[in-house]
Design a protein around this motif. Sequence first.
Motif, PDB file in Angstrom:
ATOM      1  N   LEU A 100      62.336  58.155  33.580  1.00 50.38           N
ATOM      2  CA  LEU A 100      61.877  59.437  33.069  1.00 50.38           C
ATOM      3  C   LEU A 100      62.978  60.120  32.258  1.00 50.38           C
ATOM      4  N   GLU A 101      64.197  60.089  32.765  1.00 52.87           N
ATOM      5  CA  GLU A 101      65.315  60.699  32.036  1.00 52.87           C
ATOM      6  C   GLU A 101      65.599  59.971  30.720  1.00 52.87           C
ATOM      7  N   LEU A 102      65.511  58.663  30.736  1.00 51.73           N
ATOM      8  CA  LEU A 102      65.755  57.916  29.496  1.00 51.73           C
ATOM      9  C   LEU A 102      64.648  58.156  28.475  1.00 51.73           C
ATOM     10  N   LEU A 103      63.414  58.284  28.931  1.00 57.18           N
ATOM     11  CA  LEU A 103      62.319  58.580  28.012  1.00 57.18           C
ATOM     12  C   LEU A 103      62.436  59.992  27.432  1.00 57.18           C
ATOM     13  N   GLN A 104      63.045  60.897  28.176  1.00 51.08           N
ATOM     14  CA  GLN A 104      63.211  62.263  27.687  1.00 51.08           C
ATOM     15  C   GLN A 104      64.167  62.353  26.510  1.00 51.08           C
ATOM     16  N   THR A 105      65.002  61.357  26.307  1.00 55.42           N
ATOM     17  CA  THR A 105      65.931  61.401  25.177  1.00 55.42           C
ATOM     18  C   THR A 105      65.196  61.373  23.845  1.00 55.42           C
ATOM     19  N   ALA A 106      63.984  60.858  23.811  1.00 61.29           N
ATOM     20  CA  ALA A 106      63.211  60.778  22.572  1.00 61.29           C
ATOM     21  C   ALA A 106      62.277  61.965  22.388  1.00 61.29           C
ATOM     22  N   VAL A 107      62.235  62.900  23.335  1.00 63.28           N
ATOM     23  CA  VAL A 107      61.296  64.021  23.277  1.00 63.28           C
ATOM     24  C   VAL A 107      62.042  65.273  22.813  1.00 63.28           C
ATOM     25  N   PRO A 108      61.539  65.939  21.780  1.00 66.97           N
ATOM     26  CA  PRO A 108      62.190  67.171  21.314  1.00 66.97           C
ATOM     27  C   PRO A 108      62.172  68.259  22.384  1.00 66.97           C
ATOM     28  N   GLY A 109      63.318  68.900  22.570  1.00 68.47           N
ATOM     29  CA  GLY A 109      63.423  69.983  23.529  1.00 68.47           C
ATOM     30  C   GLY A 109      63.771  69.545  24.937  1.00 68.47           C
ATOM     31  N   GLN A 110      63.754  68.275  25.216  1.00 72.84           N
ATOM     32  CA  GLN A 110      64.095  67.759  26.546  1.00 72.84           C
ATOM     33  C   GLN A 110      65.516  67.191  26.504  1.00 72.84           C
ATOM     34  N   VAL A 111      66.284  67.435  27.538  1.00 70.13           N
ATOM     35  CA  VAL A 111      67.656  66.931  27.600  1.00 70.13           C
ATOM     36  C   VAL A 111      67.847  66.088  28.855  1.00 70.13           C
ATOM     37  N   VAL A 112      68.784  65.195  28.789  1.00 69.20           N
ATOM     38  CA  VAL A 112      69.106  64.313  29.911  1.00 69.20           C
ATOM     39  C   VAL A 112      70.009  65.057  30.891  1.00 69.20           C
ATOM     40  N   ASP A 113      69.713  64.923  32.166  1.00 72.82           N
ATOM     41  CA  ASP A 113      70.526  65.537  33.211  1.00 72.82           C
ATOM     42  C   ASP A 113      70.707  64.519  34.331  1.00 72.82           C
ATOM     43  N   VAL A 114      71.922  64.048  34.509  1.00 78.66           N
ATOM     44  CA  VAL A 114      72.184  63.031  35.525  1.00 78.66           C
ATOM     45  C   VAL A 114      71.961  63.585  36.929  1.00 78.66           C
ATOM     46  N   ASP A 115      72.139  64.889  37.088  1.00 77.54           N
ATOM     47  CA  ASP A 115      71.919  65.497  38.405  1.00 77.54           C
ATOM     48  C   ASP A 115      70.451  65.488  38.804  1.00 77.54           C
ATOM     49  N   SER A 116      69.557  65.515  37.838  1.00 80.24           N
ATOM     50  CA  SER A 116      68.142  65.456  38.193  1.00 80.24           C
ATOM     51  C   SER A 116      67.784  64.073  38.740  1.00 80.24           C
ATOM     52  N   VAL A 117      68.436  63.029  38.254  1.00 75.40           N
ATOM     53  CA  VAL A 117      68.221  61.688  38.829  1.00 75.40           C
ATOM     54  C   VAL A 117      68.678  61.686  40.286  1.00 75.40           C
ATOM     55  N   PHE A 118      69.831  62.292  40.529  1.00 77.16           N
ATOM     56  CA  PHE A 118      70.355  62.378  41.896  1.00 77.16           C
ATOM     57  C   PHE A 118      69.412  63.174  42.800  1.00 77.16           C
ATOM     58  N   LEU A 119      68.976  64.348  42.344  1.00 78.70           N
ATOM     59  CA  LEU A 119      68.091  65.183  43.160  1.00 78.70           C
ATOM     60  C   LEU A 119      66.731  64.531  43.379  1.00 78.70           C
ATOM     61  N   ASN A 120      66.172  63.915  42.333  1.00 76.37           N
ATOM     62  CA  ASN A 120      64.875  63.245  42.480  1.00 76.37           C
ATOM     63  C   ASN A 120      64.963  62.116  43.496  1.00 76.37           C
ATOM     64  N   THR A 121      66.030  61.324  43.431  1.00 71.16           N
ATOM     65  CA  THR A 121      66.205  60.206  44.359  1.00 71.16           C
ATOM     66  C   THR A 121      66.397  60.715  45.784  1.00 71.16           C
ATOM     67  N   LEU A 122      67.163  61.777  45.931  1.00 70.57           N
ATOM     68  CA  LEU A 122      67.364  62.368  47.256  1.00 70.57           C
ATOM     69  C   LEU A 122      66.054  62.911  47.815  1.00 70.57           C
ATOM     70  N   GLY A 123      65.233  63.490  46.961  1.00 68.75           N
ATOM     71  CA  GLY A 123      63.925  63.987  47.390  1.00 68.75           C
ATOM     72  C   GLY A 123      63.014  62.870  47.866  1.00 68.75           C
ATOM     73  N   VAL A 124      63.040  61.731  47.168  1.00 68.01           N
ATOM     74  CA  VAL A 124      62.237  60.574  47.585  1.00 68.01           C
ATOM     75  C   VAL A 124      62.703  60.081  48.952  1.00 68.01           C
ATOM     76  N   ALA A 125      64.014  59.973  49.129  1.00 69.51           N
ATOM     77  CA  ALA A 125      64.554  59.486  50.400  1.00 69.51           C
ATOM     78  C   ALA A 125      64.227  60.443  51.550  1.00 69.51           C
ATOM     79  N   LEU A 126      64.371  61.741  51.320  1.00 74.95           N
ATOM     80  CA  LEU A 126      64.077  62.716  52.381  1.00 74.95           C
ATOM     81  C   LEU A 126      62.597  62.709  52.758  1.00 74.95           C
ATOM     82  N   ALA A 127      61.729  62.643  51.765  1.00 71.81           N
ATOM     83  CA  ALA A 127      60.288  62.594  52.066  1.00 71.81           C
ATOM     84  C   ALA A 127      59.943  61.345  52.864  1.00 71.81           C
ATOM     85  N   HIS A 128      60.555  60.226  52.506  1.00 74.63           N
ATOM     86  CA  HIS A 128      60.312  58.978  53.240  1.00 74.63           C
ATOM     87  C   HIS A 128      60.771  59.122  54.686  1.00 74.63           C
TER      88      HIS A 128
END
Length: 179
Positions: A100-128
């Motif tokens: 999702l973050e890599l696809l956002q690089t091609a979308v106007p107005g969207q920026v890459v944030d490495v912390d969102s990858v970290f938070l999203n992954t942590l959210g998946v692990a916690l929900a599991h």
Amino acid sequence: MVVRVTGFVLLVAHLLLVAWGGLLPRDVAWVTAPNTVPLAGLRADLALGPGEAARLIAEGLLLLAPLGVLLPMCEGRLDVSRWGSLARTTAAGALVSLALELLQTAVPGQVVDVDSVFLNTLGVALAHLLVVPAARARLRRRRSERQGREQGPRQGRFLSGNEAGQGRTPRISRVPIAR
């Protein structure tokens, strides 16, 4: 089977909603620089104050959190290693977040944030961790109760799990042995 199909339908619906929201172009006058330094975005969020930081961090945690439940639901197995299931689910969540973050690089107005990858992954692990082990234990308990009712009070009492499902070995009486 119903659980797997339901999980798959919900997974596809969730991923479509996330992709639609995350890959939609934004009309903004300016765009912030991409964040490629780990935890720099979280420090910036915390500098905004506790209320705003909690909201932004919760958004990151909750975006892909349903994958922590839906991915094992699609798998449909009850007798799996807890740690193996957690590792597979977390890795899949990290890959979806990274894509999702890599696809956002091609979308106007969207920026890459490495912390969102970290938070999203942590959210998946916690929900599991919060949902899947308890749900699997409950489903295993219901399965064993259902099998106990089907076998009756005496049948399969001294047999192991694999032998109980196969039944007794048939024996044919009065068959002469060839000499």
